[in-house]
Design a protein around this motif. Structure first.
Motif, PDB file in Angstrom:
ATOM      1  N   UNK A   1      36.249  54.730  43.274  1.00 54.92           N
ATOM      2  CA  UNK A   1      37.006  53.567  42.819  1.00 54.92           C
ATOM      3  C   UNK A   1      36.063  52.381  42.762  1.00 54.92           C
ATOM      4  N   UNK A   2      36.191  51.583  41.732  1.00 51.33           N
ATOM      5  CA  UNK A   2      35.361  50.395  41.564  1.00 51.33           C
ATOM      6  C   UNK A   2      36.178  49.169  41.947  1.00 51.33           C
ATOM      7  N   UNK A   3      35.616  48.357  42.833  1.00 50.84           N
ATOM      8  CA  UNK A   3      36.320  47.183  43.352  1.00 50.84           C
ATOM      9  C   UNK A   3      35.898  45.930  42.608  1.00 50.84           C
ATOM     10  N   UNK A   4      36.851  45.043  42.395  1.00 56.41           N
ATOM     11  CA  UNK A   4      36.548  43.704  41.893  1.00 56.41           C
ATOM     12  C   UNK A   4      37.442  42.714  42.623  1.00 56.41           C
ATOM     13  N   UNK A   5      36.969  41.473  42.754  1.00 58.50           N
ATOM     14  CA  UNK A   5      37.680  40.447  43.527  1.00 58.50           C
ATOM     15  C   UNK A   5      38.160  39.333  42.611  1.00 58.50           C
ATOM     16  N   UNK A   6      39.354  38.786  42.919  1.00 52.67           N
ATOM     17  CA  UNK A   6      39.980  37.783  42.064  1.00 52.67           C
ATOM     18  C   UNK A   6      40.688  36.742  42.917  1.00 52.67           C
ATOM     19  N   UNK A   7      40.839  35.556  42.365  1.00 49.55           N
ATOM     20  CA  UNK A   7      41.593  34.513  43.061  1.00 49.55           C
ATOM     21  C   UNK A   7      42.297  33.626  42.041  1.00 49.55           C
TER      22      UNK A   7
END
Length: 273
Positions: A58-64
């Motif tokens: 799984x590839x993780x990405x961060x958001x806000x």
């Protein structure tokens, strides 16, 4: 034992069980040593984690997105890190080598909703994943959590993995559904309770509670407080369904089983004539 009947039964069982081929997998996001480390070695880009079995990734990405005012989503991959408790998003950033504590400013050292909603997206590429549970390694204040899954967009909507610039409240119009809100589960494993049927998706979101995304069609929303929520996400678990080209079509399997039954009956008829 009647071998012919045994073969028929075995073929039927194989046909039926092959319709629901899936594999249970889990991911551990905790580090083995004390200290914080960016999950990406560069200042941008996301990071792929291997599962504990079958080699699933799984590839993780961060958001806000801001809590007040227009809650436009922005990508913060460079601020995604992990430590011995799990994943964190620290808006104060990290050292140039990607290590060391970055909690030197006003942002809380967690995936939280203090000033900005913070969440992690999980991209399973061609795999279809059903999220059964997540694991919280640490929490501060409350630990309310929101879980979402991509259910398919429409013409003109943003692609699942490209939500930058979309308002948080507009995720539903871009194919995202609220699967569940979790009221202060604390540390440890939390089952993803949903009133929906089992949901498979290539994209999932887990974050501190986000009231701006709404309640969804069937989940309800029992979270009535506005307390600050902060978590460190230790892991996730669920089942991966292989791509359709790896599993025979159900109709093909059923026809094959019926064909074997007919052949066996003919053979048995000839034997007794």
């Amino acid at each position: 034992m009647n071998i012919t009947k045994f073969k028929i039964g075995l073929c039927a069982v194989l046909a039926i069980t092959s319709l629901n081929v899936s594999a249970s997998v889990s991911w551990n996001f905790k580090t083995s040593s004390n200290g914080d480390y960016r999950v990406s070695s560069t200042t941008s880009g996301s990071y792929s984690f291997s599962s504990d079995s079958i080699g699933a990734m799984t590839t993780l990405s961060a958001w806000s997105a801001p809590v007040s005012g227009p809650n436009q989503i922005r990508n913060v991959d460079s601020l995604l890190a992990h430590n011995q408790y799990g994943l964190v998003i620290d808006q104060d950033g990290y050292g140039s080598d990607g290590s060391g504590y970055g909690n030197s400013g006003g942002d809380n050292h967690a995936i939280d909703n203090g000033g900005t909603y913070e969440f992690v997206m999980f991209d399973f590429a061609e795999k279809q994943f059903s999220l059964d549970a997540f694991n919280i390694g640490w929490h501060g204040g409350d630990s309310d959590v929101t879980v979402m899954a991509y259910q398919g967009g429409t013409t003109g909507s943003q692609p699942a993995a490209d939500i930058g610039g979309v308002n948080l409240s507009g995720l539903s119009a871009n194919g995202w559904s609220v699967i569940s809100h979790h009221a202060n589960p604390g540390t440890g494993q939390e089952t993803v309770n949903s009133n929906l049927d089992t949901v498979y998706s290539s994209y999932w979101i887990i974050g501190a509670y986000m009231s701006a995304v709404g309640t969804g069609a069937s989940t309800g929303d029992s979270i009535t407080d506005s307390n600050w929520d902060g978590i460190k996400l230790a892991g996730i678990s669920g089942s991966v369904r292989p791509p359709s080209n790896e599993v025979p079509e159900p109709s093909t399997l059923i026809l094959l089983a019926l064909g074997l039954v007919v052949i066996a009956r003919k053979a048995n008829w000839h034997k007794h004539t």
